[in-house]
Design a protein around this motif. Structure first.
Motif, PDB file in Angstrom:
ATOM      1  N   THR A 133      77.356  22.576  34.992  1.00  0.00           N
ATOM      2  CA  THR A 133      78.334  22.929  33.967  1.00  0.00           C
ATOM      3  C   THR A 133      79.611  22.149  34.202  1.00  0.00           C
ATOM      4  N   LYS A 134      80.261  21.776  33.115  1.00  0.00           N
ATOM      5  CA  LYS A 134      81.571  21.143  33.255  1.00  0.00           C
ATOM      6  C   LYS A 134      82.557  21.814  32.311  1.00  0.00           C
ATOM      7  N   GLY A 189      79.126  15.146  25.336  1.00  0.00           N
ATOM      8  CA  GLY A 189      79.033  15.475  26.757  1.00  0.00           C
ATOM      9  C   GLY A 189      78.048  14.621  27.532  1.00  0.00           C
ATOM     10  N   LYS A 190      77.447  13.642  26.881  1.00  0.00           N
ATOM     11  CA  LYS A 190      76.435  12.841  27.581  1.00  0.00           C
ATOM     12  C   LYS A 190      77.040  11.976  28.676  1.00  0.00           C
ATOM     13  N   SER A 191      78.224  11.404  28.379  1.00  0.00           N
ATOM     14  CA  SER A 191      78.870  10.581  29.410  1.00  0.00           C
ATOM     15  C   SER A 191      79.364  11.451  30.561  1.00  0.00           C
ATOM     16  N   THR A 192      79.867  12.629  30.227  1.00  0.00           N
ATOM     17  CA  THR A 192      80.341  13.549  31.270  1.00  0.00           C
ATOM     18  C   THR A 192      79.204  13.893  32.224  1.00  0.00           C
ATOM     19  N   LEU A 193      78.044  14.140  31.653  1.00  0.00           N
ATOM     20  CA  LEU A 193      76.882  14.482  32.470  1.00  0.00           C
ATOM     21  C   LEU A 193      76.558  13.319  33.428  1.00  0.00           C
ATOM     22  N   LEU A 194      76.587  12.114  32.863  1.00  0.00           N
ATOM     23  CA  LEU A 194      76.300  10.921  33.673  1.00  0.00           C
ATOM     24  C   LEU A 194      77.339  10.761  34.784  1.00  0.00           C
ATOM     25  N   ARG A 195      78.606  10.970  34.411  1.00  0.00           N
ATOM     26  CA  ARG A 195      79.677  10.782  35.388  1.00  0.00           C
ATOM     27  C   ARG A 195      79.627  11.853  36.479  1.00  0.00           C
ATOM     28  N   MET A 196      79.069  12.992  36.139  1.00  0.00           N
ATOM     29  CA  MET A 196      78.906  14.013  37.187  1.00  0.00           C
ATOM     30  C   MET A 196      77.839  13.583  38.186  1.00  0.00           C
ATOM     31  N   VAL A 197      76.807  12.924  37.682  1.00  0.00           N
ATOM     32  CA  VAL A 197      75.783  12.412  38.596  1.00  0.00           C
ATOM     33  C   VAL A 197      76.397  11.346  39.513  1.00  0.00           C
ATOM     34  N   GLY A 205      90.152  24.150  29.514  1.00  0.00           N
ATOM     35  CA  GLY A 205      89.240  25.165  29.012  1.00  0.00           C
ATOM     36  C   GLY A 205      88.107  24.642  28.143  1.00  0.00           C
ATOM     37  N   THR A 206      88.121  23.348  27.832  1.00  0.00           N
ATOM     38  CA  THR A 206      87.028  22.789  27.029  1.00  0.00           C
ATOM     39  C   THR A 206      85.743  22.767  27.845  1.00  0.00           C
ATOM     40  N   LYS A 207      84.688  23.280  27.245  1.00  0.00           N
ATOM     41  CA  LYS A 207      83.413  23.257  27.946  1.00  0.00           C
ATOM     42  C   LYS A 207      82.647  22.028  27.487  1.00  0.00           C
ATOM     43  N   ALA A 208      82.615  21.001  28.310  1.00  0.00           N
ATOM     44  CA  ALA A 208      82.008  19.738  27.899  1.00  0.00           C
ATOM     45  C   ALA A 208      80.499  19.763  28.086  1.00  0.00           C
ATOM     46  N   VAL A 209      80.056  20.405  29.154  1.00  0.00           N
ATOM     47  CA  VAL A 209      78.624  20.481  29.420  1.00  0.00           C
ATOM     48  C   VAL A 209      78.270  21.936  29.725  1.00  0.00           C
ATOM     49  N   HIS A 210      77.360  22.499  28.946  1.00  0.00           N
ATOM     50  CA  HIS A 210      76.912  23.872  29.198  1.00  0.00           C
ATOM     51  C   HIS A 210      75.808  23.841  30.247  1.00  0.00           C
ATOM     52  N   GLU A 211      75.464  25.002  30.779  1.00  0.00           N
ATOM     53  CA  GLU A 211      74.459  25.070  31.845  1.00  0.00           C
ATOM     54  C   GLU A 211      73.277  24.158  31.515  1.00  0.00           C
ATOM     55  N   THR A 212      73.181  23.054  32.227  1.00  0.00           N
ATOM     56  CA  THR A 212      72.154  22.069  31.915  1.00  0.00           C
ATOM     57  C   THR A 212      71.248  21.877  33.118  1.00  0.00           C
ATOM     58  N   SER A 213      69.962  21.965  32.876  1.00  0.00           N
ATOM     59  CA  SER A 213      69.003  21.683  33.939  1.00  0.00           C
ATOM     60  C   SER A 213      68.108  20.553  33.481  1.00  0.00           C
ATOM     61  N   LEU A 214      67.838  19.663  34.405  1.00  0.00           N
ATOM     62  CA  LEU A 214      67.112  18.457  34.028  1.00  0.00           C
ATOM     63  C   LEU A 214      66.557  17.848  35.292  1.00  0.00           C
ATOM     64  N   SER A 215      65.346  17.308  35.209  1.00  0.00           N
ATOM     65  CA  SER A 215      64.889  16.562  36.374  1.00  0.00           C
ATOM     66  C   SER A 215      64.373  15.202  35.941  1.00  0.00           C
TER      67      SER A 215
END
Lengths: 350, 273
Positions: A10-11, A42-50, A16-26
């Motif tokens: 989650t991000k 939120g796709k870039s945010t997800l990538l940047r979290m990785v 307070g903006t929720k950019a990524v909701h509970e996401t599970s992925l393998s």
């Protein structure tokens, strides 16, 4: 456990903006995963979290069996290709490629070997002594990829790397990225808003909307079997046609026609989706289209027009078929290739 | 035709400006190559005389001051140490301060920056008493350290570096991080090479600033051994030609530095990429 595992990631930004909701992925080892979605999904945010460039608000990220939530980006052993390449402007191409290796304390000879190998693979050997400012867009792109390859990282991350290139070069680089990834075999995540890029590159595709993965699957699965209105509208070009309708007793009534024996028990307001390429001209037609505009692409014609109730509609026919403006076409849906979505939730119901 | 006229006119104005600036300097230089008696009788000279070597050598090596302890050569040495020290120290501190302000997640970083910036409005003269008393208590009166350190925090240089760092794209930092660079390496391997021209410009700027100091060296030195050139201009006694020669020589170091490094200076201040 697969190679890269995201568990309820989650991000939430400080405002307070929720950019990524509970996401599970393998993602499996060697797999080419593409995140696709509209800008701001939120796709870039997800990538940047990785990559470790964004903190994770909640959840776990495991890479190669190791929890990396709190591992510094410099120690995650991931490589990223940025949209604007982020080449080091004061270093020549050789040093751009070598910099990451130097920081890892690899000896000079090995570095030279690795840089030369990568340069050969990407056909940039002749530019090694040049500064990035002296390179064209495509060459810079290659250097950026070389910088990722040369380190032999656990995972490649691509953040819309093709969007700064012109159309022709983009298609060429797209092919090269795919070939390269197959040759090198490194697990990759590619972020794009371009659905053609997504379809062509991906082993598997994650369609993301509003910080939620709407659907995950192979490109063809997603194209053939979209699970929601959003996915159906996002994947496929030209876009799927949507018509309002009502479903009752397995019978859909819409726009002055009916489809019977639908395999769904849903009752209520629905949206009917038909892809432009899933229509054929026929005498016992369901849909009557008044042609307003024809785009001739050579191989195909895209026919735009309106239905009786003024709904916009698109039909794709082979390029050798002649269609005049102002004529009326009678169209039938090809082999029951239509999609029905719950109008309120957007979920697929047939 | 009008174009020719306007360009001719603007050149004329420029020539007048140059004339006004150059002629007095030239007159001093020309006069400094004569003997005192020529000047005393004939006033300032427009043409070169024959005593150039005599006058300049004497000025450089003559022991002056109240206690006859200091030569002009020593003053040049002191000024050079002071100006170089101020230049290097202020550039280094400004580079690091700007780096901290821009790249570290400091609370109220921009507030802090404006506090630093406001010090531009507080001239040395205003804080001269507390600064002197600190230096005196630290026993740093009559030392190079005392000459250099109190004037080596530069808000202007910090401003320049900060504004420059803000234009460096974030992706560069992120990319460097993924390449295994820590914050220190990013500073050394990226920001310093990228701001090279600006560093040179600031070094020149601060060198001239340090060289031109008058009031502070005057206060913090009581020993003649630490006199600087600019102080010498006031303190030097001697005949008029020797003073002229000293004035001319005092102008040489800053001019030399600017002439040699002007390419970097212009590039650094006006950031053409």
């Amino acid at each position: 456990m697969s190679f890269l595992d995201l568990k309820n990631v989650t991000k939430i930004y400080p405002n307070g903006t929720k950019a990524v909701h509970e996401t599970s992925l393998s993602v499996d080892e060697g797999e080419f995963m593409v995140f696709v979605g509209p800008s701001g999904c939120g796709k870039s945010t997800l990538l940047r979290m990785v990559a470790g460039l964004e903190d994770i608000t909640d959840g776990d990220i495991n890479l190669d069996g190791k929890l990396i939530n709190n591992v510094d980006p410099s120690e995650r052993d991931v490589a990223m290709v940025f949209q604007n390449y982020a080449l080091y402007p004061h270093m020549n191409v050789y040093n751009n490629l070598a910099y990451g290796l130097k920081n890892r304390g690899i000896d000079k000879k090995t570095i030279e070997q690795k840089v030369n190998d990568a340069a050969k693979l990407l056909q940039i050997s002749e530019f090694l002594q040049r500064k990035p400012s002296m390179l064209s867009g495509g060459q810079r792109q290659r250097v950026a990829m070389g910088r990722a390859i040369v380190r032999n990282p656990k995972i490649f991350l691509f953040d819309e790397p093709l969007s700064n290139l012109d159309a022709k070069l983009r298609i060429q680089m797209r092919l090269e990225i795919k070939k390269l990834q197959q040759k090198v075999g490194v697990t990759s995540i590619f972020v794009t808003h371009d659905q053609v890029e997504a379809m062509t590159l991906a082993d598997r595709l994650a369609v993301i909307n509003d910080g939620i993965i709407e659907q995950l699957g192979t490109p063809i699965e997603i194209y053939n079997n979209p699970k929601s209105l959003f996915v159906a509208g996002f994947i496929g070009s030209p876009q799927m046609n949507f018509l309002d309708g009502n479903l009752k007793n397995k019978t859909l009534s819409a726009e002055g026609f009916e489809i019977r024996d639908i395999n769904s028990d849903f009752e209520g307001d629905v949206t009917l989706g038909i892809r432009p390429e899933h229509l054929i001209q026929s005498d016992n037609a369901l849909i009557n289209l008044k042609v307003e505009l024809v785009e001739q692409l050579g191989s195909d014609n895209l026919v735009y027009g309106q239905l009786k109730n003024k709904n916009d509609f698109c039909y794709r026919c082979p390029g050798n078929q002649k269609v005049e403006n102002g004529t009326e076409l009678n169209l039938q849906i090809d082999e029951n290739k239509y999609y029905i979505f719950d109008k309120s939730s957007g979920k697929r119901v047939n | 035709m009008t174009k020719l006229f306007t360009s001719g006119f603007s050149h004329l104005i420029l020539f007048i400006g140059i004339f006004i600036m150059i002629v007095p300097v030239w007159m001093i230089f020309a006069s400094s190559t004569h003997t005192s008696s020529v000047i005393n009788m004939g006033g300032l000279q427009m043409f070169l005389g024959e005593s150039f070597y005599d006058n300049y050598l004497r000025v450089l090596l003559y022991k002056g001051g109240f206690f006859k302890e200091i030569t002009a050569l020593k003053m040049f040495f002191n000024s050079f140490i002071m100006a170089t020290g101020v230049a290097i120290l202020s550039v280094v501190t400004s580079l690091m301060a700007a780096y901290a302000l821009v790249y570290y997640r400091i609370k109220y970083a921009s507030f802090l920056f404006w506090i630093i910036f406001i010090t531009i409005l507080v001239p040395l003269e205003l804080r001269i008493f507390p600064t002197y008393s600190i230096m005196a208590e630290l026993n740093l009166v009559n030392s190079y350290f005392g000459l250099i350190v109190p004037i080596s925090a530069s808000a202007i240089a910090t401003l320049f570096f900060r504004q420059f760092y803000k234009t460096v794209p974030d992706e560069l930092l992120e990319s460097a991080k993924l390449d295994g660079a820590n914050t220190w390496r990013f500073f050394i391997d990226f920001l310093i090479p990228l701001s090279k021209t600006m560093i040179v410009a600031m070094l020149i700027f601060m060198f001239v600033f340090g060289y031109n100091q008058y009031l502070w060296p005057l206060l913090v030195t009581t020993s003649e051994q630490y006199w600087t050139v600019v102080m010498g201009l006031k303190m030097m006694s001697g005949s008029i030609v020797h003073r002229f020669a000293f004035v001319i020589m005092s102008m040489v170091p800053p001019i030399l530095i600017i002439v040699v490094l002007q390419k970097h200076f212009i590039k650094g201040v006006f950031q053409d990429k």
